[in-house]
Design a protein around this motif. Sequence first.
Motif, PDB file in Angstrom:
ATOM      1  N   VAL A   4       0.842  -1.205   0.000  1.00  0.00           N
ATOM      2  CA  VAL A   4       0.000   0.000   0.000  1.00  0.00           C
ATOM      3  C   VAL A   4       0.873   1.249   0.000  1.00  0.00           C
ATOM      4  O   VAL A   4       0.625   2.208  -0.743  1.00  0.00           O
ATOM      5  N   ILE A   5       1.921   1.230   0.832  1.00  0.00           N
ATOM      6  CA  ILE A   5       2.814   2.393   0.903  1.00  0.00           C
ATOM      7  C   ILE A   5       3.537   2.586  -0.427  1.00  0.00           C
ATOM      8  O   ILE A   5       3.660   3.714  -0.926  1.00  0.00           O
ATOM      9  N   MET A   6       4.012   1.489  -1.023  1.00  0.00           N
ATOM     10  CA  MET A   6       4.709   1.613  -2.306  1.00  0.00           C
ATOM     11  C   MET A   6       3.790   2.148  -3.391  1.00  0.00           C
ATOM     12  O   MET A   6       4.199   2.967  -4.222  1.00  0.00           O
ATOM     13  N   GLU A   7       2.540   1.702  -3.395  1.00  0.00           N
ATOM     14  CA  GLU A   7       1.598   2.211  -4.393  1.00  0.00           C
ATOM     15  C   GLU A   7       1.341   3.694  -4.206  1.00  0.00           C
ATOM     16  O   GLU A   7       1.250   4.452  -5.185  1.00  0.00           O
ATOM     17  N   GLU A   8       1.222   4.130  -2.941  1.00  0.00           N
ATOM     18  CA  GLU A   8       0.992   5.562  -2.688  1.00  0.00           C
ATOM     19  C   GLU A   8       2.200   6.396  -3.105  1.00  0.00           C
ATOM     20  O   GLU A   8       2.055   7.495  -3.646  1.00  0.00           O
ATOM     21  N   ARG A  15      10.053   7.466  -6.749  1.00  0.00           N
ATOM     22  CA  ARG A  15      10.613   6.207  -7.235  1.00  0.00           C
ATOM     23  C   ARG A  15      11.142   5.394  -6.064  1.00  0.00           C
ATOM     24  O   ARG A  15      11.893   5.888  -5.226  1.00  0.00           O
ATOM     25  N   VAL A  16      10.747   4.134  -6.003  1.00  0.00           N
ATOM     26  CA  VAL A  16      11.189   3.225  -4.941  1.00  0.00           C
ATOM     27  C   VAL A  16      12.379   2.424  -5.448  1.00  0.00           C
ATOM     28  O   VAL A  16      12.307   1.822  -6.523  1.00  0.00           O
ATOM     29  N   ASP A  20      19.211  -4.228  -2.632  1.00  0.00           N
ATOM     30  CA  ASP A  20      19.751  -5.565  -2.870  1.00  0.00           C
ATOM     31  C   ASP A  20      19.343  -6.150  -4.215  1.00  0.00           C
ATOM     32  O   ASP A  20      19.921  -7.156  -4.647  1.00  0.00           O
ATOM     33  N   ARG A  21      18.368  -5.548  -4.870  1.00  0.00           N
ATOM     34  CA  ARG A  21      17.946  -6.102  -6.147  1.00  0.00           C
ATOM     35  C   ARG A  21      17.178  -5.020  -6.911  1.00  0.00           C
ATOM     36  O   ARG A  21      16.581  -4.125  -6.315  1.00  0.00           O
ATOM     37  N   PRO A  22      17.176  -5.077  -8.231  1.00  0.00           N
ATOM     38  CA  PRO A  22      16.407  -4.088  -9.004  1.00  0.00           C
ATOM     39  C   PRO A  22      14.912  -4.337  -8.869  1.00  0.00           C
ATOM     40  O   PRO A  22      14.459  -5.476  -8.714  1.00  0.00           O
ATOM     41  N   TRP A  23      14.163  -3.273  -8.935  1.00  0.00           N
ATOM     42  CA  TRP A  23      12.710  -3.372  -8.821  1.00  0.00           C
ATOM     43  C   TRP A  23      12.078  -3.409 -10.206  1.00  0.00           C
ATOM     44  O   TRP A  23      12.381  -2.580 -11.066  1.00  0.00           O
ATOM     45  N   ARG A  24      11.203  -4.395 -10.409  1.00  0.00           N
ATOM     46  CA  ARG A  24      10.479  -4.510 -11.666  1.00  0.00           C
ATOM     47  C   ARG A  24       8.989  -4.492 -11.353  1.00  0.00           C
ATOM     48  O   ARG A  24       8.524  -5.181 -10.445  1.00  0.00           O
ATOM     49  N   ASP A  25       8.269  -3.739 -12.125  1.00  0.00           N
ATOM     50  CA  ASP A  25       6.829  -3.587 -11.900  1.00  0.00           C
ATOM     51  C   ASP A  25       6.075  -4.687 -12.645  1.00  0.00           C
ATOM     52  O   ASP A  25       5.444  -4.468 -13.681  1.00  0.00           O
ATOM     53  N   ASP A  26       6.162  -5.909 -12.110  1.00  0.00           N
ATOM     54  CA  ASP A  26       5.427  -7.025 -12.706  1.00  0.00           C
ATOM     55  C   ASP A  26       4.842  -7.863 -11.579  1.00  0.00           C
ATOM     56  O   ASP A  26       5.274  -7.782 -10.426  1.00  0.00           O
ATOM     57  N   PRO A  27       3.823  -8.693 -11.847  1.00  0.00           N
ATOM     58  CA  PRO A  27       3.159  -9.460 -10.778  1.00  0.00           C
ATOM     59  C   PRO A  27       4.111 -10.363  -9.990  1.00  0.00           C
ATOM     60  O   PRO A  27       3.976 -10.513  -8.778  1.00  0.00           O
ATOM     61  N   HIS A  28       5.082 -10.982 -10.678  1.00  0.00           N
ATOM     62  CA  HIS A  28       6.004 -11.863  -9.967  1.00  0.00           C
ATOM     63  C   HIS A  28       6.823 -11.084  -8.942  1.00  0.00           C
ATOM     64  O   HIS A  28       7.000 -11.545  -7.803  1.00  0.00           O
ATOM     65  N   GLU A  29       7.343  -9.929  -9.347  1.00  0.00           N
ATOM     66  CA  GLU A  29       8.149  -9.128  -8.427  1.00  0.00           C
ATOM     67  C   GLU A  29       7.309  -8.637  -7.253  1.00  0.00           C
ATOM     68  O   GLU A  29       7.785  -8.605  -6.114  1.00  0.00           O
ATOM     69  N   GLN A  30       6.073  -8.272  -7.498  1.00  0.00           N
ATOM     70  CA  GLN A  30       5.207  -7.842  -6.403  1.00  0.00           C
ATOM     71  C   GLN A  30       4.935  -8.985  -5.427  1.00  0.00           C
ATOM     72  O   GLN A  30       4.906  -8.786  -4.213  1.00  0.00           O
ATOM     73  N   LEU A  31       4.751 -10.208  -5.947  1.00  0.00           N
ATOM     74  CA  LEU A  31       4.533 -11.352  -5.067  1.00  0.00           C
ATOM     75  C   LEU A  31       5.760 -11.620  -4.198  1.00  0.00           C
ATOM     76  O   LEU A  31       5.647 -11.850  -2.985  1.00  0.00           O
ATOM     77  N   VAL A  32       6.949 -11.577  -4.818  1.00  0.00           N
ATOM     78  CA  VAL A  32       8.184 -11.805  -4.059  1.00  0.00           C
ATOM     79  C   VAL A  32       8.357 -10.733  -2.986  1.00  0.00           C
ATOM     80  O   VAL A  32       8.756 -11.029  -1.854  1.00  0.00           O
ATOM     81  N   THR A  33       8.054  -9.506  -3.329  1.00  0.00           N
ATOM     82  CA  THR A  33       8.195  -8.409  -2.364  1.00  0.00           C
ATOM     83  C   THR A  33       7.254  -8.606  -1.182  1.00  0.00           C
ATOM     84  O   THR A  33       7.629  -8.385  -0.021  1.00  0.00           O
ATOM     85  N   GLN A  34       6.024  -9.024  -1.454  1.00  0.00           N
ATOM     86  CA  GLN A  34       5.084  -9.257  -0.357  1.00  0.00           C
ATOM     87  C   GLN A  34       5.531 -10.420   0.530  1.00  0.00           C
ATOM     88  O   GLN A  34       5.406 -10.361   1.755  1.00  0.00           O
TER      89      GLN A  34
END
Length: 212
Positions: A4-8, A15-16, A20-34
């Motif tokens: 929620v904070i990242m989306e806001e 930019r977030v 330790d790793r590059p951020w990619r705006d895809d469903p897999h990366e969001q799942l790993v982040t959660q």
Amino acid sequence: HQMVIMEELQRRGVRVVFCDRPWRDDPHEQLVTQIRGAVAEYERTLIADRMRRGRQARLRSGQLLPWTRAPYGYRLHPERPRDPTAVGVDPVAAVVVQELFAAYATGQVTLHTLAAQLTARGVPTPTGRPVWRSTTIRNLLTNPAYKGQAASGRLRTTPARRRWSALAPVGKGASTRVHPPQEWITVPVPALVAAEQFDLVTRRLAANQRAA
């Protein structure tokens, strides 16, 4: 609340960046982040619980002071501030504490009178202010540290059950309550007054409060 904070932040053009790793705006990366956030929250809870249990064990064994600030009349060691064996006594403030207990134990003075006398003498309060209050005197006379027992868990903050004003923020007005002595963890410290005198003052305070 991580996503929620990242989306806001992203919605506001911030930019977030992960170190330790590059951020990619895809469903897999969001799942790993959660998942990583949930694991980190679980680890934080475990660490906090271990620290709490370790602190409780050290308190029960008399190896840790429950104070972060020394009460009026005491001094903490600058290099060992949580060591009970290194607690010192402030000679000037200790005399004031002993005078308060001796005067109130006679039953001839009130808390207000004691506060007025200290103010007239120009004795600074525990916070360095020039004017003493009766509540300050009561807090001193009810602190078991002065009879040699530094208590952990004696005072606990209770959140406000209702708002005292429509203009006040929610939660403002929390009260501090004294819990029963059987729930305390006491650590021995240098006593400034005798236990008999402390108990006599405690009984007088309770009797005066009932009468009031």
